[in-house]
Design a protein around this motif. Structure first.
Motif, mmCIF file in Angstrom:
data_model
loop_
_atom_site.group_PDB
_atom_site.id
_atom_site.type_symbol
_atom_site.label_atom_id
_atom_site.label_comp_id
_atom_site.label_asym_id
_atom_site.label_seq_id
_atom_site.Cartn_x
_atom_site.Cartn_y
_atom_site.Cartn_z
ATOM 1 N N THR A 163 16.874 -49.841 -12.579
ATOM 2 C CA THR A 163 17.143 -49.237 -13.884
ATOM 3 C C THR A 163 17.455 -47.743 -13.767
ATOM 4 O O THR A 163 17.040 -47.082 -12.825
ATOM 5 N N PRO A 164 18.171 -47.183 -14.763
ATOM 6 C CA PRO A 164 18.566 -45.772 -14.738
ATOM 7 C C PRO A 164 17.571 -44.888 -15.480
ATOM 8 O O PRO A 164 16.565 -45.357 -16.019
ATOM 9 N N TRP A 165 17.924 -43.591 -15.556
ATOM 10 C CA TRP A 165 17.014 -42.604 -16.108
ATOM 11 C C TRP A 165 17.311 -42.212 -17.549
ATOM 12 O O TRP A 165 16.513 -41.506 -18.162
ATOM 13 N N ASN A 166 18.419 -42.637 -18.131
ATOM 14 C CA ASN A 166 18.766 -42.086 -19.450
ATOM 15 C C ASN A 166 17.923 -42.676 -20.582
ATOM 16 O O ASN A 166 17.507 -41.958 -21.495
ATOM 17 N N VAL A 167 17.682 -43.975 -20.576
ATOM 18 C CA VAL A 167 16.770 -44.609 -21.541
ATOM 19 C C VAL A 167 15.834 -45.511 -20.738
ATOM 20 O O VAL A 167 15.894 -46.741 -20.831
ATOM 21 N N PRO A 168 14.943 -44.934 -19.946
ATOM 22 C CA PRO A 168 14.255 -45.715 -18.909
ATOM 23 C C PRO A 168 13.290 -46.767 -19.424
ATOM 24 O O PRO A 168 13.277 -47.889 -18.914
ATOM 25 N N LEU A 169 12.474 -46.442 -20.412
ATOM 26 C CA LEU A 169 11.538 -47.459 -20.895
ATOM 27 C C LEU A 169 12.295 -48.604 -21.541
ATOM 28 O O LEU A 169 11.978 -49.784 -21.314
ATOM 29 N N TYR A 170 13.295 -48.264 -22.360
ATOM 30 C CA TYR A 170 14.088 -49.319 -23.000
ATOM 31 C C TYR A 170 14.684 -50.261 -21.954
ATOM 32 O O TYR A 170 14.570 -51.490 -22.064
ATOM 33 N N LEU A 171 15.320 -49.701 -20.921
ATOM 34 C CA LEU A 171 15.986 -50.565 -19.945
ATOM 35 C C LEU A 171 14.996 -51.253 -19.011
ATOM 36 O O LEU A 171 15.249 -52.379 -18.558
ATOM 37 N N ASN A 172 13.854 -50.624 -18.734
ATOM 38 C CA ASN A 172 12.830 -51.332 -17.969
ATOM 39 C C ASN A 172 12.383 -52.589 -18.702
ATOM 40 O O ASN A 172 12.154 -53.645 -18.086
#
Length: 495
Positions: A163-172
């Motif tokens: 996963t990336p860092w821009n919206v991390p909790l959402y994408l996790n």
């Protein structure tokens, strides 16, 4: 394991990772610093996992999938995800503080970063519980005579999520909870710049749910080779990834020897076609705001504005006024809607691309540098570039910053051609006083999604993904849930 700065709201996340049900540090005790992008100060630390840690996590996930009933027990999965949803709700304010600390997202915009993903867990629990995993399609003719056929949806197996860092909790959450509810086991590798959005999720799973050891693992690391090891491991059946197209290509190559199933949401250079009959005062202020919200660090937001030459100056004036009045600054101040870029490297990249655009002939209308009074922190001014060459680097490359590139056009067909002139095909937008006309233009865009007159394509119930080099597969909707399943067709004698 955490550090609290009560005066600012800054909160460091858990330093540990989750492997086979145990919250742990890497064996050597190595740590790496997590930088607060709003202050450039060290906010805390995270364990620096290794390829050996990743191998142990994959082994645990493989064992959990192969030797337990997780993939076959829908009700138990529903129970565990319902627990997870309740636990995340209890931890929401802690998570909010962690996200503002490590991402720099303005606290006023954390609804999409924290609240929405928490609710997403409950959504996928219900989808997975009601999904029909065995479907009778009736009797079909065949060369050997009539045959009854069933379709069975099986879990893929071990899913690696990067996963990336821009919206991390959402994408996790978006990349792991539908996979878990579909019956898979998961190894999550969070982004290096935002490890706590992953380690906090691992802590909550370990401490507040009945998810069995090995079913969900989180490996935190500052080393690129750890994520690469997950992509290449032959025990992993599927990789789901959101991030740059360059990294997506590398993941495809790493998975090729074992022909891994791969779900990719990659880069974007979305265009907003403003037709000559559009209400510019309705369409353009929001277009300028979208370029700055999240500091422009979103692959889906339109970063190219295509204006008819007949209304070009009028449109530029509206965009300029909005961007010059956009509130930028301390993410803890509720009036601010744009925070810093995630890192010094990202700030330098954005400023460098702006300079490259001007050197290639673009006109700098506003912005282009560091906001006055915000020299500390990785801030970039909202920036408007006009007269941009459609083939120039700033029109073709994903900037991932608060930068709008404005391109004039003469005819509708020319606007469509410019919009499609990209290796990317993630999203787009069309504005017109005539909705049917806008729809016909949107249908000609080579993208996975498009908005018309401010409508919103994105949501949990609708598929989302890209065409061309913007990705493979879809998230959300039943299409997105089925990505984490394999289809098995069964032939039986007719009843």
């Amino acid at each position: 394991m955490t550090t609290v700065h009560s005066d600012s709201g800054v909160l460091a996340g858990d330093e540990r990772m989750l492997i086979d049900g145990e919250l742990q540090l890497t064996g050597s005790g190595a740590m790496f610093d997590v930088i607060n992008p709003a202050t450039e100060e060290v906010a805390g630390r995270a364990t620096d996992g290794t390829t050996d840690d990743m191998a142990r996590a994959v082994g645990a996930a493989r064992r959990a999938f192969d030797t337990t009933d997780w993939s076959r027990d829908v009700e138990f999965r529903y129970h565990c995800l319902t627990q997870l949803h309740a636990a995340l709700e209890r931890n929401t304010e802690r998570l909010r503080r962690v996200i503002v600390t490590e991402v720099g997202c303005p606290i006023s915009l954390t609804g999409s970063q924290v609240d929405s993903p928490v609710e997403e867990v409950a959504h996928w629990a219900e989808v997975g519980r009601s999904f029909e995993y065995l479907q009778d399609t009736g009797v079909h003719d065949s060369q050997a005579g009539p045959s009854r056929r069933l379709i069975h949806y099986d879990a893929v197996g071990v899913v690696g999520a990067i996963t990336p860092w821009n919206v991390p909790l959402y994408l996790n959450i978006a990349e792991t909870t539908p996979a878990l509810m579909a019956g898979n086991t998961v190894v999550l590798k969070p982004a290096q710049l935002t490890p706590w959005a992953g380690s906090e999720l691992g802590r909550i799973v370990a401490e507040e749910t009945d998810i069995p050891p090995g079913v969900f693992n989180v490996v935190v690391s500052n080393a690129n080779e750890v994520g690469a090891a997950l992509s290449a491991d032959p025990r992993v059946d599927m990789i789901t990834f959101t991030g740059s197209t360059a990294t997506g290509r590398a993941i495809l190559a790493a998975g090729a020897p074992t022909v891994k199933k791969t779900l990719l949401e990659l880069g974007g250079k979305s265009a907003h076609i403003v037709l000559d009959d559009a209400d510019l005062t309705a369409a353009l202020p929001m277009a300028a705001m979208l370029a700055c919200i999240m500091s422009g660090q979103s692959c889906v937001l339109p970063s190219r504005i295509l204006l008819p030459r007949s209304r070009y100056d009028e449109g530029l004036a509206i965009l300029q006024a909005t961007m010059e009045g956009f509130p930028v600054g301390d993410p803890w101040a509720t009036q601010n809607l744009q925070g810093p870029q995630i890192s010094k490297g990202q700030q330098d990249k954005v400023l460098g691309l702006i300079a490259d655009g001007v050197a290639s002939g673009a006109r700098l209308v506003t912005g282009g540098g560091i906001p006055e009074g915000l020299e500390k922190g990785y801030y970039v001014q909202p920036t408007l570039l006009a007269d941009v060459d459609p083939d120039s680097r700033v029109a073709q490359e994903e900037i991932f910053g608060p930068v709008l590139c404005v391109i004039p056009y003469d005819t509708q067909d020319e606007a469509i051609a410019i919009a499609n002139n990209s290796i990317y095909g993630l999203s787009g937008q069309v504005s017109s006083a005539d909705e049917d006309r806008a729809l016909q233009v949107a249908l000609r865009l080579r993208t996975g999604s498009a908005n018309i007159n401010g409508g919103q394509h994105f949501g949990l119930t609708s598929p989302f993904g890209g065409t061309k080099q913007s990705g493979l597969g879809r998230r959300n909707g039943l299409h997105g849930f089925e990505e984490y399943l394999e289809i098995k067709t069964l032939g039986l004698p007719p009843a």
